[in-house]
Design an enzyme around this catalytic site. Sequence first.
Site, PDB file in Angstrom:
ATOM      1  N   ASP A   1      48.938  17.743  13.106  1.00 49.98           N
ATOM      2  CA  ASP A   1      49.798  17.419  14.243  1.00 49.98           C
ATOM      3  C   ASP A   1      50.962  17.199  15.418  1.00 49.98           C
ATOM      4  O   ASP A   1      51.197  16.528  15.973  1.00 49.98           O
ATOM      5  CB  ASP A   1      48.892  15.804  14.852  1.00 49.98           C
ATOM      6  N   GLU A   2      51.779  17.110  14.021  1.00 49.72           N
ATOM      7  CA  GLU A   2      53.554  16.909  14.137  1.00 49.72           C
ATOM      8  C   GLU A   2      54.118  19.164  14.356  1.00 49.72           C
ATOM      9  O   GLU A   2      53.170  19.264  13.873  1.00 49.72           O
ATOM     10  CB  GLU A   2      54.121  16.770  12.976  1.00 49.72           C
TER      11      GLU A   2
END
Lengths: 372, 384
Positions: free
Chosen positions: B104-105
Amino acid sequence: MKFSVSSSELLKQLQVAGGAISNNPVLPILEDFLFKIQNNILTIIATDMESTIVKRIDVTSDENGSIAVPGKILLDTLKALPQQPITFSINPETKAIEITSAYGKYKLSGEDGDDFPDISHPDFEDDIKFSSEILLNGINHTLFATSNDELRLAMNGVFFKVEKNNLTLVATDAHKLVKCSFSNVESKNRASFILPKKSLNLLKSALSADEPVQMMVNETNAFFSFNNTTLICRLIDARYPDYNAVIPLNNPNLLVVPRQDFLSSLKRISIYAGKAFNKVTLSLVDSSLTLSSKDLDFSNEAIEQMPCEYTGDPMDIAFNVKFLIEMLSVLDCKEVQLKLATSTRAGILVPGEQDESEDTLMLLMPVMLETY
Amino acid sequence: MFERAILHLDLDAFFVSVECLRNSSLSGIPLIIGGRGQRSVVASCSYEARRYGVHSAMPLQMALRLCPDAVVVHGDMDVYSRYSKLVTEIIASEAPAYEKASIDEFYLDLSGMDRYLGCWKWSGELRQKIIRESGLPISFGLSVNKLVSKVGTGEAKPNGAKMIVKGSEKHFLAPLSVKKLPAVGDATYKKLSFMGVRTVDTLSKIPPALLQREFGKQGLSLWNKANAIDESPVTPYSERKSLSTERTFQIDTTDVDWLKDSLAAMVTKLAYDLRRSGKLTSCVTVKLRYADFNTFSRQQLIPYTANDLELIRCARSLFDRLYERRQLVRLVGVKFSHLVEGSPQLDLFQDTLSDNRLLRVMDQVRDRFGNTALTRASLLDGDN
């Protein structure tokens, strides 16, 4: 106790024996040489408990006795002295040693010879006789193929197999295998054992060309006697893998190449091979051999072609080029034969011409052509 | 304004956001994503749950004690990967160079775009586009390097954006707690607290030599971080350095045979992944955690291989050397590192032709019917 000996003669013997002294010995006294004098013969013993070297030289002495002499300081002293007679005098009470040379006196303290560990003796007289040539040859051909894998203890040494008038040496690291047989040996009984690498290296440096060697074996040790030397090696207590079962019998494809040309070509090709696998691919078609290697990480690539005699189906096979180079380097013959079955079965490398009394066979497992 | 412009994008409470998207009745309530077992931990939790003191990596049991009303959902990694991929695709279509740092980054290198597009404006538009097209809240931080941008994102959350202009990085970091710096974990934080260092400002004023003495190599990088120095580039593609897996048991055990079998099952699965990625390993590490959380590991170098049997043999022997306490075991794990691409050297005594053929056929079956479709009977166990 007092004795005189030539410094260079003593140094020569000590340097050979010193090979057995380990860098970090299990007992402090194992840093020493044991000197035993009996009837004007000096016996020098050095050991690391695995291998033991016994050397004998003539000296002039006044009485019998034994003393353990610190190894390093004695060797350094002798190395620094020019050739001359030197005298050792030993005080049996204090174990003090005094060395007298033409220049002066050197004092060092020894240890009680009785504290030195006993060395083992062969318990029977059944011996095998051969020339040192055979042993040197066999060691040179096999030693490089031994393994360093601690999990495979047996492969850390060279396997000796004695049959009637025949001696076979085998070494393998599971990727390559060398088998050398010699028929001009004198032996009656069968025996088989594994000798560790270190002992063989010692044997190699202690042996000189063309002298008769006598070998004896008991349950735990092998004894090699030659000239004025005895080398005692602890055997590796493990079961040797069944090497005969892995030698492929049916190899329809035969490549014959000049050894030196093949070797030089491989050396050039190896520079361009990927460092992790050192993979070289041999592409074989009628009378032409193409060698190629690639290093994908750096986009390095090499390809060479050389004439050869090849009979069989066209095929591609890949090997670790380092192994091939090692094997070709220890052979000394004009031509070599490479017998192949398929690209996933072991290739057999044999010298093109061999003495009748000698039979050398090398086996090399290929590298897979594709990934799993 | 920016010489080097690095954008850090982070999806807010990613797993939770996905669950809410799939089931709107979950939004606005304390929600915890966690595993099934007694000993599972919180993988992610909603901002409502965080208010009760719940945070990720906390044991689920403890989280429920803090917040008894929380709804626990057992996550579905496949769904999360799908959403992550969706966001990745949006970014890939817009960004010049991006690095996917985790599920998620993302880091984006926007250097040189400022003059024509305006990094701030462009980033805002990208964020809106992601929110519009995926439905997931996302925050970003924009600054001169990866470190400051990442910390900036942390400050912007939830669902916000922050820009730290060149020259103000140090001022921005100075009042923050050292805990906010990436790579300052519990242990480092504790040690720094003992030293009286609580804010980044204090840390940045400590002589680097002192930090190096206290923390070793890491000390210097700590000092660099406190001074907002981070030269690490945005790397669009990074090669996998290792493959690993571990397993915490429901109940601690001393059953060595069973432990070894679960180790072998893990090796089998990992070796399959290894072969599928066309790699070979030459370093096997086995990890063991006893019931008292003392953790030990041991590794061994082996010739390059991806063969199940060879790797199992090695893992078992490592385990034998590692397990010496006669104490309950909580976790075992295995890691393959020193990965290379290539084809293996065959062994005279071990890989026979039929073994290799069997391995290949088993892999083909797994390719078609899934990783768990086929395994060795010896590795089957009631608890697998």
